[in-house]
Design an enzyme around this catalytic site. Structure first.
Site, short mmCIF file in Angstrom:
data_model
loop_
_atom_site.label_atom_id
_atom_site.label_comp_id
_atom_site.label_asym_id
_atom_site.label_seq_id
_atom_site.Cartn_x
_atom_site.Cartn_y
_atom_site.Cartn_z
CG HIS A 138 7.89 -4.36 9.95
ND1 HIS A 138 7.04 -3.48 9.16
CD2 HIS A 138 8.88 -3.46 10.47
CE1 HIS A 138 7.66 -2.47 8.88
NE2 HIS A 138 8.76 -2.30 9.57
CD GLU A 179 0.62 -0.60 3.06
OE1 GLU A 179 1.63 -0.21 3.60
OE2 GLU A 179 0.48 -1.98 2.77
CG ASP A 180 4.82 0.84 1.72
OD1 ASP A 180 4.28 -0.15 0.95
OD2 ASP A 180 5.72 0.82 2.50
#
Length: 408
Positions: free
Chosen positions: A216, A182-183
């Protein structure tokens, strides 16, 4: 009383971030930029390990304005980032992962860089701590560049400074339907829409921290999510750029970083069912976006594997993957007096396989590693063609257009 707009809003999405969050927040507090120029919006995404309490304690203690939002878990980083973006008031925004930390001068340097050059995105040098970090784009500080003139396409993480007006004007948000990548989608769109990008390469602005527990904030997910990510990024690039060199230049990124690993060493261990499914998922992407322009920008072993994916040749693909997995060096065959280097990976000039020689032809950047390679084959060909044309004109009694100047 008039409230001064902050220069930068630091958006922190946090989920089960302890104890890493402590150092993350300390790095924000240690920024050399005046605290009144910073605004922090921290979103606790349903943590149960004390993350929310740590954020609230930080908000009560530091001189800069801090807003803490606590919500139920959203399942990924996009939701918290979007919540923070909706509350931001700074001229710029910076997305800081709760596991990571900033260099002390990071915000001051990046804001100054954007203000000096009028650029919409600023990349600050990233250094890995117990994990790898992107390297190819930090060779030189650049006041102004773009996604076509530099290697910034190979860092599409969200940890960058973005001009908020750019994001607002185009209603840019993180895609909450994607569980990975998504980033990359958000950052690539910003690169494509930006009025210039700056790179701070002479100071480490961001420390990308690898967690000891292996966790993460980003949910890794299965291989199908990687194809979703590749599809979304390829579609975005195609929406912004017509077919041609510029599109091919950017398409290298999703092909190389997202799609190709699905046909790397792990493919050899996949079940037959998974291998077939991967080829089915890749098929439409190869049909739509795999072009000679993308292919020639890759190394031979990368190009060969994707060529076989595009051609739906699983019976040939697996042996090639096994060859690459074994880290074997393909023999180099120099032809045309050293001006062409072919790398003899499996099925090279195998008549039954029928793979074109061009798939095995090393481009100059790869070919230079082999003794005997002579660069400049195309120029030499053109020079020979010009000489031949002159001889023919002379033999027929014609004049050479431009005289001696034509030889320049």
């Amino acid at each position: 009383m008039t409230v001064t707009q902050p220069d930068v809003t630091v958006i922190i999405g946090a989920y089960e971030a302890m104890p890493y969050l402590v150092e993350c927040l300390a790095s924000v507090e240690a920024q050399t930029i005046d605290p009144e120029r910073i605004e922090v919006i921290a979103v606790d995404d349903g943590s149960t390990d004390g993350t929310g309490e740590c954020l609230e304690e930080f908000a009560a203690r530091v001189p800069m304005p801090v807003t803490v939002i606590r919500q139920q878990n959203s399942g990924g980083p996009s939701g918290p980032r979007n919540v923070g973006l909706g509350k931001a008031t700074g001229r710029y925004v910076f997305f800081l992962d709760a596991d990571d930390r900033l260099g002390p001068e990071a915000l001051e340097r990046m804001v100054a860089m954007a203000d000096k050059n009028g650029t919409d995105v600023v990349l600050g040098r990233v250094e890995g701590v117990n994990r790898s970090a992107p390297k190819s784009m930090w060779g030189k500080t650049l006041d102004r560049t773009d996604v076509f003139s530099s290697n910034i396409k190979f860092t599409l993480s969200a940890q960058k400074l973005f001009r908020r007006e750019l994001l607002t004007r185009h209603d840019m948000r993180f895609d909450e339907s994607l569980w990975t990548g998504e980033d990359a989608l958000f950052t690539m769109e910003a690169y494509l829409r930006a009025n210039g990008v700056s790179v701070v390469a002479d100071y480490t602005c961001y420390y990308l921290v690898g967690r000891d527990d292996g966790k993460h904030v980003t949910k890794s997910g299965g291989y199908t999510l990687r194809f979703d990510s590749a599809r979304a990024l390829m579609n975005l690039i195609a929406e912004h750029l017509p077919a041609g060199d510029r599109r091919d230049e950017l398409m290298v990124r999703p092909f190389l970083i997202t799609l190709l690993p699905q046909f790397g060493p792990k493919y050899a261990k996949d079940s037959e069912e998974v291998r077939q499914h991967k080829l089915e998922l890749a098929g439409p992407l190869m049909d739509a976006y795999w072009t000679p322009g993308v292919a020639r920008r890759l190394k031979v072993h990368e190009r060969l594997r994707l060529h076989l994916v595009a051609e739906r040749r699983p019976e040939l693909l697996l042996p090639v993957v096994e060859f690459v997995k074994a880290k074997k060096q393909a023999a180099a065959l120099l032809e045309k007096k050293g001006r062409r280097v072919y790398l003899a990976y499996p099925y090279f000039r195998d008549a039954a396989a029928g793979i074109p020689d061009s798939v095995y032809l090393a481009q100059p950047r790869e070919a230079r590693a082999f003794p005997g390679y002579r660069e400049g084959g195309t120029d030499s060909f053109l020079r020979r063609a010009v000489r031949k044309a002159r001889r023919m004109l002379k033999a027929s009694g014609g004049a050479t257009p431009g005289g001696r100047a034509a030889a320049a």
